[in-house]
Design a protein around this motif. Sequence first.
Motif, PDB file in Angstrom:
ATOM      1  N   ILE A 238       0.076  -0.877   2.281  1.00 59.56           N
ATOM      2  CA  ILE A 238       0.023  -1.599   3.546  1.00 59.56           C
ATOM      3  C   ILE A 238       1.236  -1.145   4.346  1.00 59.56           C
ATOM      4  O   ILE A 238       2.374  -1.445   3.963  1.00 59.56           O
ATOM      5  N   GLY A 239       0.983  -0.401   5.409  1.00 62.88           N
ATOM      6  CA  GLY A 239       2.081   0.204   6.157  1.00 62.88           C
ATOM      7  C   GLY A 239       2.750   1.235   5.278  1.00 62.88           C
ATOM      8  O   GLY A 239       2.096   2.140   4.766  1.00 62.88           O
ATOM      9  N   ASN A 240       4.037   1.075   5.030  1.00 62.05           N
ATOM     10  CA  ASN A 240       4.732   2.012   4.142  1.00 62.05           C
ATOM     11  C   ASN A 240       5.138   1.341   2.832  1.00 62.05           C
ATOM     12  O   ASN A 240       6.015   1.820   2.138  1.00 62.05           O
ATOM     13  N   ARG A 241       4.485   0.242   2.508  1.00 66.37           N
ATOM     14  CA  ARG A 241       4.798  -0.501   1.276  1.00 66.37           C
ATOM     15  C   ARG A 241       3.607  -0.487   0.321  1.00 66.37           C
ATOM     16  O   ARG A 241       2.462  -0.457   0.744  1.00 66.37           O
ATOM     17  N   TYR A 242       3.919  -0.530  -0.970  1.00 62.39           N
ATOM     18  CA  TYR A 242       2.903  -0.543  -2.007  1.00 62.39           C
ATOM     19  C   TYR A 242       2.852  -1.916  -2.665  1.00 62.39           C
ATOM     20  O   TYR A 242       3.885  -2.534  -2.919  1.00 62.39           O
ATOM     21  N   TYR A 243       1.624  -2.351  -2.964  1.00 61.12           N
ATOM     22  CA  TYR A 243       1.391  -3.613  -3.650  1.00 61.12           C
ATOM     23  C   TYR A 243       0.323  -3.387  -4.705  1.00 61.12           C
ATOM     24  O   TYR A 243      -0.479  -2.461  -4.611  1.00 61.12           O
ATOM     25  N   ILE A 244       0.304  -4.272  -5.698  1.00 60.90           N
ATOM     26  CA  ILE A 244      -0.736  -4.233  -6.720  1.00 60.90           C
ATOM     27  C   ILE A 244      -1.105  -5.678  -7.047  1.00 60.90           C
ATOM     28  O   ILE A 244      -0.221  -6.533  -7.179  1.00 60.90           O
TER      29      ILE A 244
END
Length: 58
Positions: free
Chosen positions: A35-41
């Motif tokens: 999401i944008g320049n961030r990673y999530y899981i």
Amino acid sequence: MKQLLNTSDMRKALKIGRTKLYEMINQGALPVIKIGNRYYIPEDKLDRFISSSVGKKL
């Protein structure tokens, strides 16, 4: 709703450093959401990844 973990949470859960985490993300080893320049899981996906990785070298 499922809990999304950020990279800091992922590192703590996997007990790995930043470089190794991003290496695994770039190799496609972790099913992350960008999401944008961030990673999530999603927390359940990380739990499944950990369970399926028992005994494997990463």
